[in-house]
Design a protein around this motif. Sequence first.
Motif, PDB file in Angstrom:
ATOM      1  N   THR A 329       0.842  -1.203   0.000  1.00  0.00           N
ATOM      2  CA  THR A 329       0.000   0.000   0.000  1.00  0.00           C
ATOM      3  C   THR A 329       0.876   1.251   0.000  1.00  0.00           C
ATOM      4  OG1 THR A 329      -1.761  -1.165   1.175  1.00  0.00           O
ATOM      5  CG2 THR A 329      -1.826   1.238   1.210  1.00  0.00           C
ATOM      6  N   LEU A 330       1.941   1.216   0.806  1.00  0.00           N
ATOM      7  CA  LEU A 330       2.900   2.323   0.801  1.00  0.00           C
ATOM      8  C   LEU A 330       3.517   2.490  -0.580  1.00  0.00           C
ATOM      9  CD1 LEU A 330       4.734   4.439   2.208  1.00  0.00           C
ATOM     10  CD2 LEU A 330       6.272   2.545   2.789  1.00  0.00           C
ATOM     11  N   ARG A 331       3.843   1.371  -1.221  1.00  0.00           N
ATOM     12  CA  ARG A 331       4.421   1.417  -2.563  1.00  0.00           C
ATOM     13  C   ARG A 331       3.451   2.058  -3.556  1.00  0.00           C
ATOM     14  NH1 ARG A 331       4.121  -3.053  -6.402  1.00  0.00           N
ATOM     15  NH2 ARG A 331       5.703  -2.845  -8.031  1.00  0.00           N
ATOM     16  N   PHE A 332       2.188   1.702  -3.469  1.00  0.00           N
ATOM     17  CA  PHE A 332       1.197   2.280  -4.376  1.00  0.00           C
ATOM     18  C   PHE A 332       1.052   3.780  -4.152  1.00  0.00           C
ATOM     19  CE2 PHE A 332      -3.323   3.477  -5.006  1.00  0.00           C
ATOM     20  CZ  PHE A 332      -3.339   3.414  -6.387  1.00  0.00           C
ATOM     21  N   VAL A 339       6.673   8.843  -7.567  1.00  0.00           N
ATOM     22  CA  VAL A 339       7.976   8.259  -7.222  1.00  0.00           C
ATOM     23  C   VAL A 339       8.244   7.134  -8.214  1.00  0.00           C
ATOM     24  CG1 VAL A 339       9.261   6.987  -5.456  1.00  0.00           C
ATOM     25  CG2 VAL A 339       7.713   8.836  -4.786  1.00  0.00           C
ATOM     26  N   PRO A 340       9.451   7.021  -8.782  1.00  0.00           N
ATOM     27  CA  PRO A 340       9.751   5.948  -9.737  1.00  0.00           C
ATOM     28  C   PRO A 340       9.437   4.575  -9.141  1.00  0.00           C
ATOM     29  CG  PRO A 340      11.521   7.561  -9.730  1.00  0.00           C
ATOM     30  CD  PRO A 340      10.598   7.936  -8.606  1.00  0.00           C
ATOM     31  N   PRO A 341       8.874   3.665  -9.938  1.00  0.00           N
ATOM     32  CA  PRO A 341       8.457   2.349  -9.409  1.00  0.00           C
ATOM     33  C   PRO A 341       9.590   1.586  -8.731  1.00  0.00           C
ATOM     34  CG  PRO A 341       7.585   2.684 -11.617  1.00  0.00           C
ATOM     35  CD  PRO A 341       8.522   3.820 -11.358  1.00  0.00           C
ATOM     36  N   GLN A 342      10.792   1.635  -9.305  1.00  0.00           N
ATOM     37  CA  GLN A 342      11.890   0.885  -8.709  1.00  0.00           C
ATOM     38  C   GLN A 342      12.282   1.447  -7.345  1.00  0.00           C
ATOM     39  OE1 GLN A 342      11.867   2.423 -11.621  1.00  0.00           O
ATOM     40  NE2 GLN A 342      13.811   3.400 -12.165  1.00  0.00           N
ATOM     41  N   MET A 378       4.875  -8.018  -5.540  1.00  0.00           N
ATOM     42  CA  MET A 378       5.512  -6.863  -6.177  1.00  0.00           C
ATOM     43  C   MET A 378       6.349  -7.242  -7.398  1.00  0.00           C
ATOM     44  SD  MET A 378       6.792  -4.878  -2.741  1.00  0.00           S
ATOM     45  CE  MET A 378       5.845  -4.999  -1.210  1.00  0.00           C
ATOM     46  N   ILE A 379       6.521  -8.551  -7.642  1.00  0.00           N
ATOM     47  CA  ILE A 379       7.279  -8.991  -8.817  1.00  0.00           C
ATOM     48  C   ILE A 379       6.442  -8.726 -10.067  1.00  0.00           C
ATOM     49  CG2 ILE A 379       8.328 -10.955  -9.983  1.00  0.00           C
ATOM     50  CD1 ILE A 379       9.803 -10.073  -7.482  1.00  0.00           C
ATOM     51  N   VAL A 407      13.003  -5.660 -14.978  1.00  0.00           N
ATOM     52  CA  VAL A 407      14.280  -6.048 -14.371  1.00  0.00           C
ATOM     53  C   VAL A 407      14.661  -5.079 -13.260  1.00  0.00           C
ATOM     54  CG1 VAL A 407      16.765  -6.262 -14.804  1.00  0.00           C
ATOM     55  CG2 VAL A 407      15.125  -7.281 -16.397  1.00  0.00           C
ATOM     56  N   GLN A 408      14.464  -3.794 -13.480  1.00  0.00           N
ATOM     57  CA  GLN A 408      14.784  -2.808 -12.443  1.00  0.00           C
ATOM     58  C   GLN A 408      13.948  -3.027 -11.188  1.00  0.00           C
ATOM     59  OE1 GLN A 408      14.360   1.067 -14.344  1.00  0.00           O
ATOM     60  NE2 GLN A 408      16.584   1.242 -14.538  1.00  0.00           N
ATOM     61  N   VAL A 409      12.665  -3.319 -11.364  1.00  0.00           N
ATOM     62  CA  VAL A 409      11.787  -3.538 -10.205  1.00  0.00           C
ATOM     63  C   VAL A 409      12.180  -4.821  -9.468  1.00  0.00           C
ATOM     64  CG1 VAL A 409       9.416  -4.039  -9.497  1.00  0.00           C
ATOM     65  CG2 VAL A 409       9.861  -2.220 -11.144  1.00  0.00           C
ATOM     66  N   ILE A 410      12.508  -5.888 -10.212  1.00  0.00           N
ATOM     67  CA  ILE A 410      12.917  -7.143  -9.586  1.00  0.00           C
ATOM     68  C   ILE A 410      14.209  -6.950  -8.784  1.00  0.00           C
ATOM     69  CG2 ILE A 410      13.767  -9.477 -10.035  1.00  0.00           C
ATOM     70  CD1 ILE A 410      11.850  -9.541 -12.443  1.00  0.00           C
ATOM     71  N   LEU A 411      15.173  -6.268  -9.384  1.00  0.00           N
ATOM     72  CA  LEU A 411      16.424  -5.999  -8.666  1.00  0.00           C
ATOM     73  C   LEU A 411      16.175  -5.140  -7.438  1.00  0.00           C
ATOM     74  CD1 LEU A 411      18.891  -5.351 -11.630  1.00  0.00           C
ATOM     75  CD2 LEU A 411      18.773  -7.363 -10.151  1.00  0.00           C
ATOM     76  N   ALA A 412      15.296  -4.152  -7.563  1.00  0.00           N
ATOM     77  CA  ALA A 412      14.971  -3.304  -6.418  1.00  0.00           C
ATOM     78  C   ALA A 412      14.335  -4.121  -5.299  1.00  0.00           C
ATOM     79  CB  ALA A 412      14.035  -2.179  -6.852  1.00  0.00           C
ATOM     80  N   ALA A 413      13.472  -5.075  -5.660  1.00  0.00           N
ATOM     81  CA  ALA A 413      12.835  -5.919  -4.645  1.00  0.00           C
ATOM     82  C   ALA A 413      13.872  -6.752  -3.901  1.00  0.00           C
ATOM     83  CB  ALA A 413      11.793  -6.824  -5.301  1.00  0.00           C
TER      84      ALA A 413
END
Length: 435
Positions: A329-332, A339-342, A378-379, A407-413
């Motif tokens: 929820t914070l991410r959304f 704010v950039p998704p990653q 979040m993946i 890929v950026q989001v996965i690495l960020a996770a």
Amino acid sequence: MDPDAQPRPAPLPTTTSPLGAVDSLTVRSEAAAAVGSALLSGGMASYRVKAAMALTARALGLDSFSSIVTFTDITATATLGGRYRTRITQPDHVGVDVDHLARIHRMVEQLPARVSAAEIFEQLARIAARPPLYGALVNALAAGLACAAFSFLNGGGPIEMLAVLIAAIAGQAVRRTMQRRHWNHLLVTVIAAALTSGVYALAVGVPTLLGVIEPGHRGGYLAAVLFLVPGFPLITGILDIVRSDFSAGVARLTYSMMIILAAAASVWAVGIAVGMGPDSTNLLTLPLAAELPLRALATFVGVLGFAVIFNSPWRIALGAALVSLVANTLRFVMTTGEVPPQLATLAATTLVGVLAYTAARIWHIPRTSISVPAVVIMIPGFTLYTAFSLMNTGDVTGSLMLLQEAVQVILAAGFGLALAHLATSPSWRRVAHPH
């Protein structure tokens, strides 16, 4: 047959295991390696496997126990009284079983100062004999609800969610049946993805032909197969690499990419055959005041469903769902604020890691049993599958842009969880490996 009912063979005479020496170097090293094998087969990251074996070896009275852990193998050397023994262990099957992981973790954590190899083998046998916590129907329903929640999070409406529910239930039921027979993972993925895609196409196509619903409703086509996203090896692979366990990390990530590509290829092939594909039109739009609580509910249901698929006990499953509800929820909210998704994902998964650490300390469970299910939601599996579909239609630019974002989001996770580990665990901040 119950393994406890079979007589244990007498130890063979070797240079390190004299005949009749019940707790010889050989027997003790076998017991420590058996703990690692059980954890590895349940999906545990390599560092935790090494740490558990080192703790068990110490309780068994071994002088040292050094190991190299990959995705499917353990090579370990034990020493005792100036003698040493090296062995290679390969689990029969590598999957995900949070119930077994939690029980083995608790067993290792509660080991007395001295323990016999027979006690270790006996406890491991009892844990291995435990059947799945959930039957086939509950397991399949959990996958359906998780993917339906994913569909909503990706803009799907009620019709898409219902079709996704039906398709994912059918796909997971077949997948579980094949997994329990230890079929090849890639073959299982291809079959499950093809069946799920076909069922979704029928679920929206037949009512459309009958005039019950209006044409369209393709938005859930990719969401239906998101239960196939290999969240555990994907996240633990990144964690392994952060710990410089490259042999394990690269293998896990390679396996994850092969599973994703197998599923994407199968979905694309079925889509070509039935005229179905990714569709970003007719997405559900809601005012923020209504969307925020609904997204929180969808996150809770989705993570709970994935936790059940991972065979998590209810307490752990609910804990993971609550942690993800807060973090996602914070991410959304952050992404809504441009704010950039990653970056939003990095912040959210760091919070997940800290909350999982707290829960793990209180409940005496491995933190990955909370953090990985909480992060799976979040993946960007939807984005990955869409990128593959666009690549096959010739839209290389659009495909590469989506792939780069995913890929950026996965690495960020993964890095978010790694930051939480580094902040809360002194052993993660040191270069030394457990021994």
